[in-house]
Design an enzyme around this catalytic site. Structure first.
Site, mmCIF file in Angstrom:
data_model
loop_
_atom_site.group_PDB
_atom_site.id
_atom_site.type_symbol
_atom_site.label_atom_id
_atom_site.label_comp_id
_atom_site.label_asym_id
_atom_site.label_seq_id
_atom_site.Cartn_x
_atom_site.Cartn_y
_atom_site.Cartn_z
ATOM 1 N N ASN A 115 0.911 -1.059 -0.030
ATOM 2 C CA ASN A 115 -0.101 0.029 0.177
ATOM 3 C C ASN A 115 0.769 1.299 -0.001
ATOM 4 O OD1 ASN A 115 -0.422 1.995 2.572
ATOM 5 N ND2 ASN A 115 0.157 0.040 3.192
ATOM 6 N N GLY A 118 -0.760 6.605 1.835
ATOM 7 C CA GLY A 118 -0.201 8.243 2.158
ATOM 8 C C GLY A 118 -1.154 8.790 3.145
ATOM 9 N N PHE A 119 -1.610 8.121 4.293
ATOM 10 C CA PHE A 119 -2.636 8.672 5.131
ATOM 11 C C PHE A 119 -3.658 9.520 4.770
ATOM 12 C CE2 PHE A 119 1.601 9.517 8.246
ATOM 13 C CZ PHE A 119 1.524 8.297 8.287
ATOM 14 N N ASN A 180 3.466 7.698 15.010
ATOM 15 C CA ASN A 180 3.713 7.032 13.786
ATOM 16 C C ASN A 180 4.893 7.829 12.918
ATOM 17 O OD1 ASN A 180 4.094 5.459 11.572
ATOM 18 N ND2 ASN A 180 1.922 5.706 10.680
ATOM 19 N N SER A 183 5.770 5.216 8.474
ATOM 20 C CA SER A 183 5.244 4.710 7.388
ATOM 21 C C SER A 183 5.927 5.179 6.141
ATOM 22 C CB SER A 183 3.652 5.818 7.258
ATOM 23 O OG SER A 183 3.254 5.766 5.842
ATOM 24 N N ASN A 185 5.008 6.285 3.261
ATOM 25 C CA ASN A 185 4.306 6.563 2.162
ATOM 26 C C ASN A 185 3.975 8.119 2.318
ATOM 27 O OD1 ASN A 185 3.895 4.204 0.860
ATOM 28 N ND2 ASN A 185 2.300 3.698 2.548
ATOM 29 N N THR A 186 4.652 8.730 3.391
ATOM 30 C CA THR A 186 4.913 10.243 3.494
ATOM 31 C C THR A 186 6.224 10.658 3.223
ATOM 32 O OG1 THR A 186 2.779 10.383 4.854
ATOM 33 C CG2 THR A 186 4.269 12.350 4.850
ATOM 34 N N LYS A 218 5.924 3.853 16.948
ATOM 35 C CA LYS A 218 5.626 2.697 16.197
ATOM 36 C C LYS A 218 7.041 2.805 15.051
ATOM 37 C CE LYS A 218 2.651 0.442 12.888
ATOM 38 N NZ LYS A 218 1.220 0.262 12.482
ATOM 39 N N ASN A 247 5.781 -1.471 11.333
ATOM 40 C CA ASN A 247 5.069 -0.991 10.261
ATOM 41 C C ASN A 247 5.359 -1.579 8.900
ATOM 42 O OD1 ASN A 247 3.511 0.928 8.689
ATOM 43 N ND2 ASN A 247 3.868 2.500 9.908
ATOM 44 N N THR A 316 -3.018 -7.527 7.665
ATOM 45 C CA THR A 316 -3.432 -8.257 6.425
ATOM 46 C C THR A 316 -3.909 -9.454 6.625
ATOM 47 O OG1 THR A 316 -1.311 -7.034 5.767
ATOM 48 C CG2 THR A 316 -2.014 -8.931 4.412
HETATM 49 C C1 LIG Z 1 -3.760 -0.381 3.615
HETATM 50 C C2 LIG Z 1 -2.859 -0.330 4.907
HETATM 51 C C3 LIG Z 1 -2.902 0.930 5.364
HETATM 52 C C4 LIG Z 1 -2.021 0.996 6.507
HETATM 53 N N1 LIG Z 1 -2.087 2.302 7.117
HETATM 54 C C5 LIG Z 1 -1.515 2.443 8.299
HETATM 55 C C6 LIG Z 1 -1.560 3.643 8.824
HETATM 56 O O1 LIG Z 1 -2.252 4.600 8.462
HETATM 57 N N2 LIG Z 1 -0.770 3.833 10.120
HETATM 58 C C7 LIG Z 1 0.101 2.929 10.533
HETATM 59 O O2 LIG Z 1 0.665 3.160 11.800
HETATM 60 N N3 LIG Z 1 -0.004 1.741 9.968
HETATM 61 C C8 LIG Z 1 -0.487 1.609 8.917
HETATM 62 N N4 LIG Z 1 -0.555 0.337 8.105
HETATM 63 C C9 LIG Z 1 0.330 -0.524 8.671
HETATM 64 C C10 LIG Z 1 -0.137 -1.809 9.544
HETATM 65 O O3 LIG Z 1 -0.903 -1.186 10.833
HETATM 66 C C11 LIG Z 1 0.762 -2.921 9.881
HETATM 67 O O4 LIG Z 1 1.637 -2.196 10.717
HETATM 68 C C12 LIG Z 1 1.483 -3.533 8.723
HETATM 69 O O5 LIG Z 1 0.557 -3.654 7.907
HETATM 70 C C13 LIG Z 1 1.957 -4.920 9.173
HETATM 71 O O6 LIG Z 1 1.004 -5.879 9.865
HETATM 72 P P1 LIG Z 1 0.117 -6.990 8.870
HETATM 73 O O7 LIG Z 1 1.377 -7.636 8.187
HETATM 74 O O8 LIG Z 1 -0.661 -7.626 9.803
HETATM 75 O O9 LIG Z 1 -0.672 -6.104 7.965
HETATM 76 C C14 LIG Z 1 -1.097 0.012 7.140
HETATM 77 C C15 LIG Z 1 -1.314 -1.243 6.548
HETATM 78 C C16 LIG Z 1 -1.993 -1.484 5.131
HETATM 79 C C17 LIG Z 1 -1.956 -2.556 4.649
#
Ligand SMILES: Cc1cc2nc3c(=O)[nH]c(=O)nc-3n(C[C@H](O)[C@H](O)[C@H](O)COP(=O)(O)O)c2cc1C
Length: 345
Positions: A115, A118-119, A180, A183, A185-186, A218, A247, A316
């Site tokens: 993904n 981008g917040f 956080n 990420s 994506n920013t 995080k 993350n 996921t």
């Molecule tokens: C589509 C998507 C959007 C996410 N958005 C955020 C976010 O806004 N802030 C954040 O701290 N982590 C975000 N994450 C990361 C998840 O919180 C998590 O740390 C990461 O996906 C690993 O866990 P998983 O393997 O169970 O998905 C996002 C993950 C995905 C797949």
């Protein structure tokens, strides 16, 4: 049931399905009697699953990771599905649309996602209003975490003010807060994990909070051990309540999809576990660790708890395994505790 639906669901655009699922859950979250029924079917309450961490009581250690319900649209649905805690966000001070679509991609063979959202979120003011409205439905039966990101339009030098604005607006509503800075994506965000920048940020936020609510950090899975050491030193010095690891990763673990963004799901599990082990070895229990990344099964949860996590989160895995996953993880965990003849703590 979910396995039967999956081939059809997975033919649709991933973000469209996510938005529809969120729409359904948001609808459900406002239907008290229906929600109560769901809760009786899916929630597994057992005192042996309880965890106490950073001054809070968690009915079970399985949390919804940040990013799934960024705007707290379906807040009350998550405990009914069996989650032991919920983390909303990331929320930024300014409302923002996120990156252009498409920005969410599935890799079904690898049970992974990429993904670059981008917040995308409604901003701290709007989410604070929604959280205030949720309070009319009574207290949430599980702890609520609020994950804060930096607005894209805010330069790195002004990051502290941006986070502080969100924190002050949302302070009454969260049981714990997450900074956080991880990420991918920013643009530039992860530079906030560098020692000097992070120190300035922690100084500002912990100075403002004065211990009123727990603050967690995080982390990205792509940091070196030396970078993690610096972060650990600062986290202890500034009295953080805990760490969330990890993350999504910018590594591709040999996968074919070249899309930019953060990789999550099964291929992240190995690195998330490695980071957890490292943090635990260094901290020896001085700070609680929430493990996230590639958790799909009760065995995964057990392994993370054995390797030093006090709580876990899923994102996921929930997409690939479906809405019964929190219950299945709790059931599996209970069976393991029974087999081992002991409790969680
Ligand atoms: C589509 C998507 C959007 C996410 N958005 C955020 C976010 O806004 N802030 C954040 O701290 N982590 C975000 N994450 C990361 C998840 O919180 C998590 O740390 C990461 O996906 C690993 O866990 P998983 O393997 O169970 O998905 C996002 C993950 C995905 C797949």
């Amino acid at each position: 049931m979910y396995e039967r639906l999956k081939p059809w669901l997975f033919r649709q655009d991933p973000e469209t399905i996510h938005d529809r699922a969120m729409g359904g859950l948001a609808w459900l979250a406002r239907r008290g009697p229906l929600l109560g029924l769901l809760q009786r079917l899916l929630r597994l309450d057992d005192p042996r699953l309880e965890v106490r961490a950073f001054g809070l009581r968690f009915p079970n250690p399985i949390g919804l990771a940040a990013g799934f319900d960024k705007n707290a649209l379906a807040l009350r649905a998550w405990p009914a599905l069996g989650f032991g805690f919920v983390e909303i966000g990331s929320i930024t001070a300014l409302p923002q649309p996120g990156n252009p679509k498409p920005r969410l991609f599935r890799l079904p063979e690898a049970e992974a996602l990429i993904n670059r959202m981008g917040f995308n979120n409604e901003g701290a003011e709007a989410v604070a209003r929604r959280l205030a409205a949720w309070q009319a439905h009574g207290p949430l039966p599980v702890p609520l975490g609020i994950n804060l990101g930096k607005s894209r339009a805010t330069p790195l030098e002004k990051a502290a003010e941006d986070y502080l604005k969100s924190l002050s607006l949302l302070l009454p509503y969260g049981d714990y807060f997450v900074l956080n800075v991880s990420s991918p994506n920013t643009p530039g965000l992860r530079a906030l994990q560098e020692k000097e920048r992070l120190e300035a940020l922690l100084q500002a936020l912990t100075g403002y909070l004065q211990g009123r609510k727990p603050l967690l950090l995080k982390l990205a899975p792509d940091l070196t051990w030396a970078e993690l050491d610096d972060i650990l030193e600062l986290s202890e010095r500034y009295g953080l309540a805990g760490l969330i690891a990890t993350n999504t990763t910018v590594q591709r673990e040999g996968l074919p999809l070249a899309e930019e963004g953060g990789l999550s799901g099964r291929p992240l599990a190995r690195r998330a576990l490695e980071v957890l082990r490292y943090l635990h070895k260094r901290l020896q229990g001085r700070l609680p660790i929430v493990s996230v990344g590639g958790i799909f099964s009760p065995e995964d949860v057990w392994e993370r708890l054995e390797q030093g996590a006090c709580l876990v989160q899923i994102y996921t895995g929930f997409v690939y395994q479906g809405p019964l996953l929190p219950r299945r993880l709790c059931q599996g965990l209970l069976a393991r505790l029974e087999a081992e003849g002991r409790g969680l703590t």
